[in-house]
Motif scaffolding. Structure first.
Motif, PDB file in Angstrom:
ATOM      1  N   ASN A 189       0.812  -1.214   0.000  1.00 50.25           N
ATOM      2  CA  ASN A 189       0.000   0.000   0.000  1.00 50.25           C
ATOM      3  C   ASN A 189       0.847   1.267   0.000  1.00 50.25           C
ATOM      4  OD1 ASN A 189      -2.464  -1.400   0.024  1.00 50.25           O
ATOM      5  ND2 ASN A 189      -2.389  -1.641   2.258  1.00 50.25           N
ATOM      6  N   ASN A 190       2.043   1.186   0.597  1.00 51.51           N
ATOM      7  CA  ASN A 190       2.949   2.348   0.675  1.00 51.51           C
ATOM      8  C   ASN A 190       4.376   1.897   0.397  1.00 51.51           C
ATOM      9  OD1 ASN A 190       1.035   4.515   1.865  1.00 51.51           O
ATOM     10  ND2 ASN A 190       0.799   2.783   3.287  1.00 51.51           N
ATOM     11  N   PRO A 191       4.729   1.655  -0.867  1.00 51.88           N
ATOM     12  CA  PRO A 191       6.036   1.073  -1.206  1.00 51.88           C
ATOM     13  C   PRO A 191       7.227   1.861  -0.692  1.00 51.88           C
ATOM     14  CG  PRO A 191       4.567   1.051  -3.098  1.00 51.88           C
ATOM     15  CD  PRO A 191       3.884   1.848  -2.049  1.00 51.88           C
ATOM     16  N   ALA A 192       7.075   3.178  -0.544  1.00 46.38           N
ATOM     17  CA  ALA A 192       8.207   3.990  -0.114  1.00 46.38           C
ATOM     18  C   ALA A 192       8.431   3.930   1.396  1.00 46.38           C
ATOM     19  CB  ALA A 192       7.999   5.443  -0.540  1.00 46.38           C
ATOM     20  N   GLU A 193       7.460   3.389   2.126  1.00 46.83           N
ATOM     21  CA  GLU A 193       7.516   3.426   3.583  1.00 46.83           C
ATOM     22  C   GLU A 193       8.272   2.256   4.200  1.00 46.83           C
ATOM     23  OE1 GLU A 193       6.413   5.932   5.510  1.00 46.83           O
ATOM     24  OE2 GLU A 193       5.997   6.983   3.633  1.00 46.83           O
ATOM     25  N   ASN A 194       8.313   1.123   3.531  1.00 43.53           N
ATOM     26  CA  ASN A 194       8.936  -0.064   4.125  1.00 43.53           C
ATOM     27  C   ASN A 194       9.761  -0.794   3.067  1.00 43.53           C
ATOM     28  OD1 ASN A 194       9.684  -2.330   5.515  1.00 43.53           O
ATOM     29  ND2 ASN A 194       7.611  -2.951   6.095  1.00 43.53           N
ATOM     30  N   ILE A 195      10.925  -0.252   2.786  1.00 48.97           N
ATOM     31  CA  ILE A 195      11.765  -0.840   1.741  1.00 48.97           C
ATOM     32  C   ILE A 195      12.520  -2.064   2.254  1.00 48.97           C
ATOM     33  CG2 ILE A 195      11.998   1.337   0.496  1.00 48.97           C
ATOM     34  CD1 ILE A 195      14.776   1.616   1.730  1.00 48.97           C
ATOM     35  N   ASN A 196      12.540  -2.284   3.562  1.00 47.68           N
ATOM     36  CA  ASN A 196      13.258  -3.448   4.100  1.00 47.68           C
ATOM     37  C   ASN A 196      12.647  -4.760   3.628  1.00 47.68           C
ATOM     38  OD1 ASN A 196      15.154  -1.949   5.502  1.00 47.68           O
ATOM     39  ND2 ASN A 196      13.889  -1.824   7.359  1.00 47.68           N
ATOM     40  N   ILE A 197      11.342  -4.757   3.375  1.00 49.77           N
ATOM     41  CA  ILE A 197      10.687  -5.982   2.953  1.00 49.77           C
ATOM     42  C   ILE A 197      11.209  -6.426   1.590  1.00 49.77           C
ATOM     43  CG2 ILE A 197       8.691  -5.097   1.670  1.00 49.77           C
ATOM     44  CD1 ILE A 197       8.589  -7.774   4.424  1.00 49.77           C
ATOM     45  N   LYS A 198      11.643  -5.473   0.771  1.00 52.63           N
ATOM     46  CA  LYS A 198      12.249  -5.826  -0.518  1.00 52.63           C
ATOM     47  C   LYS A 198      13.481  -6.696  -0.301  1.00 52.63           C
ATOM     48  CE  LYS A 198      11.012  -1.608  -3.080  1.00 52.63           C
ATOM     49  NZ  LYS A 198      11.592  -0.481  -3.876  1.00 52.63           N
ATOM     50  N   LYS A 199      14.309  -6.279   0.639  1.00 57.27           N
ATOM     51  CA  LYS A 199      15.539  -7.022   0.935  1.00 57.27           C
ATOM     52  C   LYS A 199      15.205  -8.417   1.457  1.00 57.27           C
ATOM     53  CE  LYS A 199      19.720  -6.725   3.821  1.00 57.27           C
ATOM     54  NZ  LYS A 199      19.397  -7.779   4.779  1.00 57.27           N
ATOM     55  N   THR A 200      14.173  -8.526   2.280  1.00 57.86           N
ATOM     56  CA  THR A 200      13.782  -9.829   2.825  1.00 57.86           C
ATOM     57  C   THR A 200      13.403 -10.795   1.707  1.00 57.86           C
ATOM     58  OG1 THR A 200      12.964  -8.780   4.844  1.00 57.86           O
ATOM     59  CG2 THR A 200      12.197 -11.012   4.390  1.00 57.86           C
ATOM     60  N   ILE A 201      12.599 -10.317   0.768  1.00 61.76           N
ATOM     61  CA  ILE A 201      12.121 -11.174  -0.317  1.00 61.76           C
ATOM     62  C   ILE A 201      13.204 -11.448  -1.348  1.00 61.76           C
ATOM     63  CG2 ILE A 201      10.503 -11.283  -2.268  1.00 61.76           C
ATOM     64  CD1 ILE A 201       8.535  -9.677  -0.490  1.00 61.76           C
ATOM     65  N   LYS A 202      13.925 -10.399  -1.720  1.00 59.33           N
ATOM     66  CA  LYS A 202      14.876 -10.517  -2.824  1.00 59.33           C
ATOM     67  C   LYS A 202      16.174 -11.196  -2.419  1.00 59.33           C
ATOM     68  CE  LYS A 202      15.977  -9.391  -7.139  1.00 59.33           C
ATOM     69  NZ  LYS A 202      15.224  -9.875  -8.299  1.00 59.33           N
ATOM     70  N   TYR A 203      16.611 -10.984  -1.178  1.00 59.22           N
ATOM     71  CA  TYR A 203      17.935 -11.475  -0.795  1.00 59.22           C
ATOM     72  C   TYR A 203      17.927 -12.393   0.434  1.00 59.22           C
ATOM     73  CZ  TYR A 203      19.298  -7.769  -3.997  1.00 59.22           C
ATOM     74  OH  TYR A 203      19.432  -6.971  -5.101  1.00 59.22           O
ATOM     75  N   ASP A 204      17.252 -11.964   1.518  1.00 61.19           N
ATOM     76  CA  ASP A 204      17.390 -12.691   2.780  1.00 61.19           C
ATOM     77  C   ASP A 204      16.804 -14.101   2.715  1.00 61.19           C
ATOM     78  OD1 ASP A 204      18.559 -10.412   3.712  1.00 61.19           O
ATOM     79  OD2 ASP A 204      16.825  -9.719   4.871  1.00 61.19           O
ATOM     80  N   ILE A 205      15.567 -14.234   2.213  1.00 60.71           N
ATOM     81  CA  ILE A 205      14.955 -15.567   2.138  1.00 60.71           C
ATOM     82  C   ILE A 205      15.708 -16.467   1.159  1.00 60.71           C
ATOM     83  CG2 ILE A 205      12.886 -16.856   1.486  1.00 60.71           C
ATOM     84  CD1 ILE A 205      11.191 -14.665   2.692  1.00 60.71           C
TER      85      ILE A 205
END
Length: 370
Positions: free
Chosen positions: A17-33
């Motif tokens: 809903n607010n992509p600019a507000e929580n960019i850490n989730i990108k890292k979780t999906i793209k790299y951490d998992i």
């Protein structure tokens, strides 16, 4: 691993809903998992690629983590792969053996590509002796109406659901993924040296071609006289590279059509034309329990009690129609035939037959009201 997935379950909707507000989730999906899965699974990086996606451009409602066999594909757009698909409502995710939807959407543009995805999935599941994954399901629901989500649902070959509040341990997840990768290997062996186009065309069209030939053979065959008792399993033949199928006997099908008096069992008023070979209304033979599931049965499925007489239109509908109508037809035929099926040693629950046709619970319930 569970902590990383819970992070996605808990925070992805806010990010969407607010992509600019929580960019850490990108890292979780793209790299951490993907990094954690590489650590847990210990897969050969020369053979496998693990990557995640939250969408291209705008975020997707249903992010995913994919495991690609590099010899098949390194893209979710084409080929076959194993993927973890998150539901839009973040109440869980699916471990899915899936197929590239962009390729199929483009290949069959204007010719019901979503239906073609389902056909490929069904025929692969029916053709190959997949390793059994505990808790396996054939239908997934991503709770999204986005085009990509609907395509992933249609393209699913087999899957397992992980509820948000019951996500498995690292060890359990590793076992499930390894089992699913074994089934991906079976698809790779099935592909062999053929191109993806050749494989898809064989899956989509070869069965139709074979059935036309079979129906022609039925017309000219003399009827069998099948003993009403459990019959031995029919022989097998090679249908394509690395794949065997059970033979159907045209004489037994002819016997079933005669028993039905050449009437369409979906609706006896469905008249087609008089066949010059039989002098009767033209109908076709359809196995209620598909013979591709013969491995699951002790006795032959190629018996008159399991063969339905249908007009060509109804025959196409039970294969390609909307799920609600297919479910209604199957329910009707099952009720008519369940006693004679038992005489032939075939004992199967209706719900299991629905699963063979890859019908969802929603479709089955809706068929009650048609």
């Amino acid at each position: 691993m569970r902590k990383l997935f819970l992070d996605v379950f808990d925070n992805y909707t806010e990010f969407y809903n607010n992509p600019a507000e929580n960019i850490n989730i990108k890292k979780t999906i793209k790299y951490d998992i993907p990094y954690e899965m590489n650590t847990i699974l210990q897969l050969d990086p020369k053979k496998y690629l693990i990557t995640g996606s939250y969408g291209v451009g705008n975020p997707t409602e249903t992010p995913w983590i994919a495991i690609f066999d590099r010899s098949i594909t390194v893209s979710a757009q084409h080929g076959f792969y194993v993927v973890i698909l998150f539901r839009k409502d973040m109440q869980g995710c699916y471990l899915s053996l899936n197929q590239g939807t962009t390729y199929l959407r483009n290949k069959f543009k204007g010719y019901k590509p979503v239906q073609k995805m389902k056909e490929v999935a069904t025929k692969l599941e029916n053709s190959l002796s997949f390793h059994t994954v505990n808790g396996l399901i054939s239908e997934i629901n991503l709770a999204s109406i986005q085009q990509n989500a609907r395509a992933y649902e249609a393209a699913n070959i087999q899957a397992k659901f992980y509820a948000r509040n019951a996500f498995p341990s690292n060890e359990e997840l590793a076992v499930d993924v390894q089992d699913m990768l074994e089934n991906l290997d079976k698809i790779k062996n099935f592909i062999g040296i053929r191109t993806l186009d050749q494989v898809i065309d064989d899956l989509i069209y070869q069965e139709e071609i074979n059935d036309v030939k079979f129906q022609e053979d039925v017309l000219i065959s003399l009827p069998a006289k099948t003993i009403q008792a459990p019959n031995p399993v029919p022989n097998k033949t090679m249908s394509s590279p690395n794949t065997e199928k059970y033979l159907r006997d045209s004489k037994i099908a002819k016997e079933a059509l005669i028993l039905a008096e050449y009437k369409c069992e979906a609706d006896p008023t469905h008249l087609t034309f008089v066949s010059p070979l039989t002098g009767e209304n033209f109908v076709e033979a359809h196995h209620l329990i598909p013979i591709s599931f013969q491995n699951d049965f002790k006795y032959s499925l190629d018996v008159p009690g399991n063969i339905i007489s249908l007009c060509p239109n109804c025959h196409r509908e039970i294969h390609h129609g909307v799920n609600e109508n297919k479910a209604k037809m199957i329910r009707t035929f099952y009720e008519k035939r369940k006693e004679i099926l038992r005489v032939f040693g075939i004992n199967e629950e209706l719900n299991n037959i629905f699963k063979m046709y890859r019908l969802s619970f929603f479709s089955i319930k809706n068929s009650d009201f048609l």
